[in-house]
Design an enzyme around this catalytic site. Structure first.
Site, PDB file in Angstrom:
ATOM      1  N   CYS A 100       0.849  -1.191   0.000  1.00 48.15           N
ATOM      2  CA  CYS A 100       0.000   0.000   0.000  1.00 48.15           C
ATOM      3  C   CYS A 100       0.882   1.238   0.000  1.00 48.15           C
ATOM      4  O   CYS A 100       1.863   1.301   0.742  1.00 48.15           O
ATOM      5  CB  CYS A 100      -0.905  -0.007   1.224  1.00 48.15           C
ATOM      6  N   HIS A 142      -9.173  -3.843  -1.820  1.00 47.16           N
ATOM      7  CA  HIS A 142      -8.160  -3.075  -1.099  1.00 47.16           C
ATOM      8  C   HIS A 142      -8.534  -1.596  -1.070  1.00 47.16           C
ATOM      9  O   HIS A 142      -8.508  -0.959  -0.017  1.00 47.16           O
ATOM     10  CB  HIS A 142      -6.799  -3.286  -1.783  1.00 47.16           C
ATOM     11  N   GLU A 143      -8.892  -1.059  -2.235  1.00 45.78           N
ATOM     12  CA  GLU A 143      -9.247   0.364  -2.310  1.00 45.78           C
ATOM     13  C   GLU A 143     -10.574   0.636  -1.605  1.00 45.78           C
ATOM     14  O   GLU A 143     -10.732   1.667  -0.938  1.00 45.78           O
ATOM     15  CB  GLU A 143      -9.292   0.841  -3.766  1.00 45.78           C
ATOM     16  N   HIS A 146     -10.163   1.305   1.964  1.00 47.83           N
ATOM     17  CA  HIS A 146      -9.756   2.678   2.302  1.00 47.83           C
ATOM     18  C   HIS A 146     -10.976   3.572   2.523  1.00 47.83           C
ATOM     19  O   HIS A 146     -10.939   4.474   3.367  1.00 47.83           O
ATOM     20  CB  HIS A 146      -8.875   3.275   1.206  1.00 47.83           C
TER      21      HIS A 146
END
Length: 173
Positions: A100, A142-143, A146
């Site tokens: 990341c 993953h995004e 966030h």
């Protein structure tokens, strides 16, 4: 288009709630999308989320392509995903190594759903619904994390599943 500064783990803005985007015609939003695309490419990222550049918006880029950090990534056209959602997912999960831009110098062996069905708006306001698999599904998840104030370290199941970037490169690079 500018290369933006990526905030690092420990900066509270990385863990803060984000807002949905309503005005897709806002020139500042369109500029942010261009800057995120530029930043991801310049940093050898395969994705980047608005919270990583201290913007609390439901926006991220998925931009898979081979690069020094992910030499075996599939190639796709970079896509801005606005107000994204995971609609469904497979039962099976698979572990894969992730890094990341906001957690430099570390990699984690992270479990993710192998397949997901997603929806999002593109930068023009058109709605899209797709099934994503494998590495591109991993990038999306993953995004998407966030946008929930999470980083890949929050998904690690065992302490041995974290390596330094140097050790990762020695073992798998």
């Amino acid at each position: 288009m500018a290369i933006l500064s990526v905030i690092q783990l420990g900066d509270g803005r990385l863990r803060s709630p984000v807002r949905p985007i309503h005005d897709l015609d806002d020139p500042q939003l369109q500029c942010l999308i261009d800057d995120l695309l530029t930043t991801a490419a310049a940093q050898n990222g395969v994705g980047i989320a608005a919270p990583q550049v201290a913007e609390g918006l439901q926006l991220f880029i998925v931009a898979s392509r081979p690069n020094p950090r992910y030499p075996h990534a599939p190639t796709m056209e970079p896509v801005a995903m606005i107000n994204p959602h995971i609609l469904s997912h497979s039962d099976d999960r698979v572990k894969g190594w992730e890094g990341c831009l906001s957690v430099p110098g570390q990699r984690g062996f992270v479990p993710r759903y192998r397949e997901i069905e997603v929806s999002y708006l593109d930068r023009h306001g058109d709605e899209h619904q797709h099934y994503l698999r494998d590495f591109v599904a991993r990038i999306f998840q993953h995004e998407y994390d966030h946008l929930q104030g999470k980083v890949f370290l929050d998904r690690i199941e065992h302490p041995d599943d974290i390596l330094t970037e140097a050790e990762y490169q020695k073992r798998f690079g």
